[in-house]
Scaffold this motif. Structure first.
Motif, PDB file in Angstrom:
ATOM      1  N   ALA B  34       0.778  -1.216  -0.036  1.00  0.00           N
ATOM      2  CA  ALA B  34       0.028  -0.095  -0.048  1.00  0.00           C
ATOM      3  C   ALA B  34       0.904   1.314  -0.183  1.00  0.00           C
ATOM      4  O   ALA B  34       0.362   2.270  -0.078  1.00  0.00           O
ATOM      5  CB  ALA B  34      -0.966   0.109   1.383  1.00  0.00           C
ATOM      6  N   VAL B  35       2.179   1.029   0.109  1.00  0.00           N
ATOM      7  CA  VAL B  35       3.026   2.218   0.151  1.00  0.00           C
ATOM      8  C   VAL B  35       3.411   2.563  -1.221  1.00  0.00           C
ATOM      9  O   VAL B  35       4.023   1.721  -1.940  1.00  0.00           O
ATOM     10  CB  VAL B  35       4.475   1.968   1.008  1.00  0.00           C
ATOM     11  N   PRO B  36       3.143   3.828  -1.584  1.00  0.00           N
ATOM     12  CA  PRO B  36       3.518   4.192  -3.065  1.00  0.00           C
ATOM     13  C   PRO B  36       4.868   4.248  -3.245  1.00  0.00           C
ATOM     14  O   PRO B  36       5.898   4.378  -2.306  1.00  0.00           O
ATOM     15  CB  PRO B  36       2.900   5.524  -3.183  1.00  0.00           C
ATOM     16  N   ALA B 123       7.659  14.133  -3.922  1.00  0.00           N
ATOM     17  CA  ALA B 123       6.272  14.012  -3.225  1.00  0.00           C
ATOM     18  C   ALA B 123       6.016  14.873  -2.308  1.00  0.00           C
ATOM     19  O   ALA B 123       5.261  15.468  -2.183  1.00  0.00           O
ATOM     20  CB  ALA B 123       6.313  12.633  -2.822  1.00  0.00           C
ATOM     21  N   LEU B 126       5.432  18.306  -4.013  1.00  0.00           N
ATOM     22  CA  LEU B 126       4.279  18.202  -4.804  1.00  0.00           C
ATOM     23  C   LEU B 126       3.141  18.322  -3.613  1.00  0.00           C
ATOM     24  O   LEU B 126       2.118  19.053  -3.775  1.00  0.00           O
ATOM     25  CB  LEU B 126       3.869  17.209  -5.580  1.00  0.00           C
ATOM     26  N   MET B 127       3.410  17.658  -2.554  1.00  0.00           N
ATOM     27  CA  MET B 127       2.226  17.647  -1.535  1.00  0.00           C
ATOM     28  C   MET B 127       2.268  18.797  -0.607  1.00  0.00           C
ATOM     29  O   MET B 127       1.403  19.049   0.196  1.00  0.00           O
ATOM     30  CB  MET B 127       2.374  16.298  -0.668  1.00  0.00           C
ATOM     31  N   ARG B 128       3.561  19.348  -0.595  1.00  0.00           N
ATOM     32  CA  ARG B 128       3.787  20.469   0.173  1.00  0.00           C
ATOM     33  C   ARG B 128       3.851  20.428   1.733  1.00  0.00           C
ATOM     34  O   ARG B 128       3.047  20.590   2.377  1.00  0.00           O
ATOM     35  CB  ARG B 128       2.804  21.937  -0.139  1.00  0.00           C
ATOM     36  N   THR B 129       4.387  19.204   1.929  1.00  0.00           N
ATOM     37  CA  THR B 129       4.037  18.692   3.562  1.00  0.00           C
ATOM     38  C   THR B 129       5.535  17.569   3.483  1.00  0.00           C
ATOM     39  O   THR B 129       5.765  17.043   2.793  1.00  0.00           O
ATOM     40  CB  THR B 129       3.111  17.831   3.656  1.00  0.00           C
ATOM     41  N   VAL B 131       5.133  15.229   5.732  1.00  0.00           N
ATOM     42  CA  VAL B 131       4.549  13.967   6.375  1.00  0.00           C
ATOM     43  C   VAL B 131       4.904  12.753   5.510  1.00  0.00           C
ATOM     44  O   VAL B 131       5.058  11.838   6.009  1.00  0.00           O
ATOM     45  CB  VAL B 131       3.126  14.297   6.455  1.00  0.00           C
ATOM     46  N   VAL B 132       5.452  12.879   4.198  1.00  0.00           N
ATOM     47  CA  VAL B 132       5.448  11.907   3.440  1.00  0.00           C
ATOM     48  C   VAL B 132       6.466  10.900   3.747  1.00  0.00           C
ATOM     49  O   VAL B 132       6.847   9.760   3.520  1.00  0.00           O
ATOM     50  CB  VAL B 132       5.560  12.294   1.859  1.00  0.00           C
ATOM     51  N   VAL B 134       7.067   9.571   6.299  1.00  0.00           N
ATOM     52  CA  VAL B 134       6.965   8.697   7.394  1.00  0.00           C
ATOM     53  C   VAL B 134       7.159   7.324   6.385  1.00  0.00           C
ATOM     54  O   VAL B 134       7.356   6.181   6.997  1.00  0.00           O
ATOM     55  CB  VAL B 134       5.584   8.416   7.689  1.00  0.00           C
ATOM     56  N   TYR B 135       7.032   7.405   5.077  1.00  0.00           N
ATOM     57  CA  TYR B 135       7.507   6.376   4.138  1.00  0.00           C
ATOM     58  C   TYR B 135       8.899   5.880   4.246  1.00  0.00           C
ATOM     59  O   TYR B 135       9.457   5.054   3.301  1.00  0.00           O
ATOM     60  CB  TYR B 135       6.757   6.513   2.817  1.00  0.00           C
ATOM     61  N   PRO B 137      11.355   4.671   5.876  1.00  0.00           N
ATOM     62  CA  PRO B 137      11.860   3.323   6.140  1.00  0.00           C
ATOM     63  C   PRO B 137      11.231   2.315   5.385  1.00  0.00           C
ATOM     64  O   PRO B 137      12.199   1.385   4.845  1.00  0.00           O
ATOM     65  CB  PRO B 137      11.400   3.179   7.704  1.00  0.00           C
ATOM     66  N   HIS B 138      10.049   2.580   4.956  1.00  0.00           N
ATOM     67  CA  HIS B 138       9.451   1.482   4.096  1.00  0.00           C
ATOM     68  C   HIS B 138      10.248   1.365   2.580  1.00  0.00           C
ATOM     69  O   HIS B 138      10.597   0.316   2.040  1.00  0.00           O
ATOM     70  CB  HIS B 138       8.135   1.669   3.681  1.00  0.00           C
TER      71      HIS B 138
END
Lengths: 120, 168
Positions: B34-36, B123, B126-129, B131-132, B134-135, B137-138
C-alpha cells in the motif's frame, strides 16, 4: 569474498533491521483524537473523531473520505492504483496519503507524539 | 564533439529499447504494497549494464532516453517528475560510487536508495508537506531489496554476456 563486500552486507542488514523496527513501531492502532484532511497542502477539514457518532463521507479532490466513530479512512479514490484505499484507517503514526490527488489524512492529538513533530 | 562509434550507438539504442520494454512490463504489475513507490525497478538493470559495459555518458544517455520515452508513451507530467528525479539521483550516485564489477550490486543498492529518496523529495514538494517522510523506512527497505535484486541481475548478465560482446 572481499572484506569490503562483507562490510557492505553487514551495513545493509543493519539498515534493513533498523527500518523494519521503525516500520513495525509506526504500525500501531493508536486511535487519535483529531483528523485533519489536507488537499494540496491546505487544510480542508478538521474533525474531532471522538464526536463522530454516525458514519459520513466527504468528497475531497476526486477522493472520498469516510469518517466513522474514532476512525477515518479513504473510502474511494479516482486514481487507478487506489493505494490510499488499501492503506486502511489512518492512525497517529500512519497517515493516509494519496499522491496522485494530493489528499492526505493526518491523525493528531493522541497520547504518542511521534509524528506530530513532523506534521507541525 | 567526438562522434559516437556506430557499434556503441547501436548498443545504447538496444539497451534503451530493452529498458523501455522492461519498464512498461513492470508498470503492468499490480502494486506490491500500500506504500506508493515500492517496485522492483528492473529497468535499472539496463542502466547498470550500460554503465559497466559502455561507460558513464552512455549510461546517462540510456537512462535519459528511457525516462523521456516512458513519459511520452505512458505517464503524465506527475509520473514524469517522479521518475526523472528518481532516475537522475540514482544515476548521479551510481556514477560517483562505481565499484568494481564484482560489487555491482552494492552500486545498485546505493542507486536505489538515491532513487527512492529523490521520489520522496518530489512527493514532499508536490504535496507541500514533510509528512510523506514517514514512508522513508518502508522505501529504504524496498530500495535495499530491489537494489540487490536488480544489481545481481545486471552483475550476472555482465559476467555472462560482456565477454562475448566486447567491441570487435
Amino acid at each position: 569474498m572481499k572484506r569490503s563486500t562483507v562490510i557492505y552486507i553487514i551495513v545493509f542488514a543493519f539498515m534493513l533491521i533498523g527500518c523494519g523496527i521503525l516500520v513495525l513501531a509506526s504500525d500501531h492502532n493508536g486511535s487519535g483524537a483529531t483528523a485533519t484532511v489536507y488537499l494540496d497542502g491546505e487544510i480542508v477539514a478538521v474533525v474531532d473523531l471522538n464526536t463522530v457518532t454516525e458514519t459520513w463521507t466527504l468528497a475531497v479532490g476526486g477522493n472520498t473520505v469516510e469518517f466513522s466513530p474514532g476512525h477515518v479512512r479513504m473510502l474511494d479514490a479516482c486514481c487507478p492504483d487506489g493505494l490510499c484505499v488499501r492503506q486502511g484507517y489512518a492512525s497517529a503514526g500512519k497517515p493516509v496519503i494519496c499522491l496522485p490527488n494530493r489528499v492526505m489524512l493526518v491523525i493528531s492529538g493522541s497520547a504518542d507524539t511521534g509524528v506530530d513533530a513532523i506534521a507541525g | 564533439m567526438k562522434r559516437i562509434h556506430p557499434n556503441r550507438l547501436t548498443q545504447m539504442a538496444l539497451l534503451a529499447a530493452i529498458a523501455l520494454g522492461v519498464w512498461y512490463l513492470e508498470s503492468l504489475l499490480p502494486p506490491f504494497t500500500a506504500v506508493p513507490g515500492v517496485k522492483p525497478g528492473l529497468a535499472n538493470c539496463l542502466t547498470l549494464y550500460a554503465l559497466y559495459t559502455l561507460g558513464r555518458k552512455e549510461a546517462a544517455g540510456v537512462l535519459t532516453v528511457r525516462v523521456l520515452l516512458a513519459a511520452v508513451l505512458a505517464g503524465g507530467m506527475g509520473s514524469f517528475l517522479y521518475s526523472a528525479a528518481g532516475g537522475l539521483l540514482c544515476l548521479l550516485v551510481m556514477l560517483c560510487v562505481k565499484l568494481p564489477p564484482q560489487q555491482m550490486w552494492v552500486t545498485s543498492v546505493f542507486g536505489a536508495i538515491a532513487h527512492n529518496a529523490g521520489q520522496l523529495t518530489v512527493a514532499a514538494l508536490l504535496m507541500r508537506t514533510a509528512v510523506v517522510f514517514v514512508y522513508l523506512p518502508h522505501l529504504l527497505i524496498a530500495a535495499i531489496l530491489a537494489g540487490t535484486l536488480t544489481g545481481l541481475t545486471a552483475q550476472f548478465a555482465y559476467f555472462r554476456l560482456h565477454k562475448h560482446t566486447k567491441e570487435g
